[in-house]
Enzyme design. Structure first.
Site, short mmCIF file in Angstrom:
data_model
loop_
_atom_site.label_atom_id
_atom_site.label_comp_id
_atom_site.label_asym_id
_atom_site.label_seq_id
_atom_site.Cartn_x
_atom_site.Cartn_y
_atom_site.Cartn_z
N CYS A 153 -44.44 -34.22 6.30
CA CYS A 153 -45.59 -33.80 7.09
C CYS A 153 -46.61 -34.93 7.22
O CYS A 153 -47.22 -35.12 8.28
CB CYS A 153 -46.24 -32.56 6.47
SG CYS A 153 -46.71 -32.75 4.73
N THR A 183 -49.00 -27.92 -3.16
CA THR A 183 -47.69 -27.43 -2.74
C THR A 183 -46.95 -26.82 -3.93
O THR A 183 -47.42 -26.86 -5.06
CB THR A 183 -46.81 -28.56 -2.15
OG1 THR A 183 -46.43 -29.45 -3.22
CG2 THR A 183 -47.55 -29.34 -1.08
N GLY A 212 -44.84 -41.32 -0.30
CA GLY A 212 -44.06 -42.36 0.35
C GLY A 212 -44.30 -42.42 1.84
O GLY A 212 -43.63 -43.15 2.56
#
EC number: 1.2.1.12
Length: 336
Positions: A153, A183, A212
């Site tokens: 995302c 999350t 990342g």
């Protein structure tokens, strides 16, 4: 042609994807869902969602099916992707959204089971290609790309921003911070985790951790390889995130020039409908349910000494991403 899809993993992204394709009215048929939960739980979590609210559809279930507005969907419960009979079910594309089978060697078991393509809803390893819609979908080769990553995302947010800056002004280097909603990879209360910071209570802390996303941007914009890096700050909201990107540009610019470039990109071209532009003083809850990959906040643009630029883009890390996954399904499915 209706695209026949199977979903492996009916968690946050699997269910958001299902809702997004219904809302878009995409010509996609969900043939089957593979999930280890029972159908009663699967149906309940599809019908009721803390963030998105109640699904505007009738939902029922049997022992091995769920039915949504009269359409019955087979529910399987296989632990090994190789055991899922996608071919027998006539599935064209598998959405791999367990978060587990992100290596090509694992994901392509879906193809061995009869699917034609696999779309991984996460960063992947050894995938045939990573695609960020609006950025590099033109690199897709149907003959050779079968295991495809939809990136993360955050990469879906930062890559459009980097694309606009690099195409218009040239990026020398940059650093990114994603201020990211918590999350399911975090803990609701302090509990062991391999990342000691993620081991801490998600709703009670600002938690620095890795991402990342900046480096992964080079997978879709290879000219930026080695030029971007970043970190994440997980914050106590259930969805609604922001990417803060600071870059050094190749030439001097003004705030107005930067904003004008983003306004143009949002209004026209490959990023239309993917990159939104706002001048409003919004906060994270304002982009909950926003289908954009990135909502560029023009009022927060800063320029220092001409070449140093700071910009910010908002994104609903679940809903925006799931909408791009639907777009990618249609894009790939139309070339089967």
């Amino acid at each position: 042609m209706t695209i026949r899809v199977g979903i492996n993993g009916f968690g946050r992204i699997g269910r958001n994807y299902f809702r997004a394709l219904l809302e878009q009215g995409a010509d996609i048929e969900i043939v089957a869902v593979n999930d280890l939960g029972d159908t009663a739980t699967t149906a309940h979590l599809l019908k009721y969602d803390t963030i998105l609210g109640r699904l505007k559809a009738e939902v029922s279930h049997t022992e091995d099916t769920i039915t949504v507005d009269g359409k019955t969907i087979k529910v399987l419960s296989e632990r090994n992707p190789a055991d899922i009979p996608w071919g027998e079910l006539g599935v064209d594309i598998v959405i791999e959204s367990t978060g587990i089978f992100t290596k090509k060697a694992d994901a392509e078991k879906h193809i061995a089971g009869g699917a034609k393509k696999v779309l991984i809803s996460a960063p992947a390893k050894d995938e045939d290609i990573t695609i960020v819609m609006g950025v590099n979908q033109d690199k897709y080769d149907p003959a050779n790309h079968h295991v495809i990553s939809n990136a993360s995302c955050t990469t879906n947010c930062v890559a459009p921003m980097a694309k606009v800056l690099d195409e218009n002004f040239g990026i020398v280097k940059g650093l990114m911070t994603t201020v990211h909603a918590y999350t399911n990879d975090q803990r609701i209360l302090d509990f062991p985790h391999k990342d000691l910071r993620r081991a801490r209570a998600a709703a009670e802390n600002i938690i620095p951790t890795t991402t990342g996303a900046a480096k992964a941007t080079a997978l879709v914009l290879p000219q930026l390889k080695g030029k971007l890096d970043g970190i994440a700050m997980r914050v106590p909201v259930p969805t609604g995130s922001a990417t803060d990107l600071v870059v050094e540009l190749q030439r001097e610019v003004t705030k107005d020039e930067v904003n004008a470039a983003f306004k143009k990109a949002a209004d026209d071209g490959d990023l239309k409908g993917i990159l939104f532009y706002t001048e409003d003083a919004i906060v994270s809850s304002d982009i909950t349910g926003d289908p954009a990959s990135c909502t560029f906040d023009s009022s927060l643009t800063m320029v220092q000494e001409g070449k140093s630029v700071k910009i910010l883009g908002w994104y609903d890390n679940e809903w925006g991403y799931s909408n791009r996954l639907v777009d990618l399904t249609v894009f790939v499915g139309n070339q089967l």
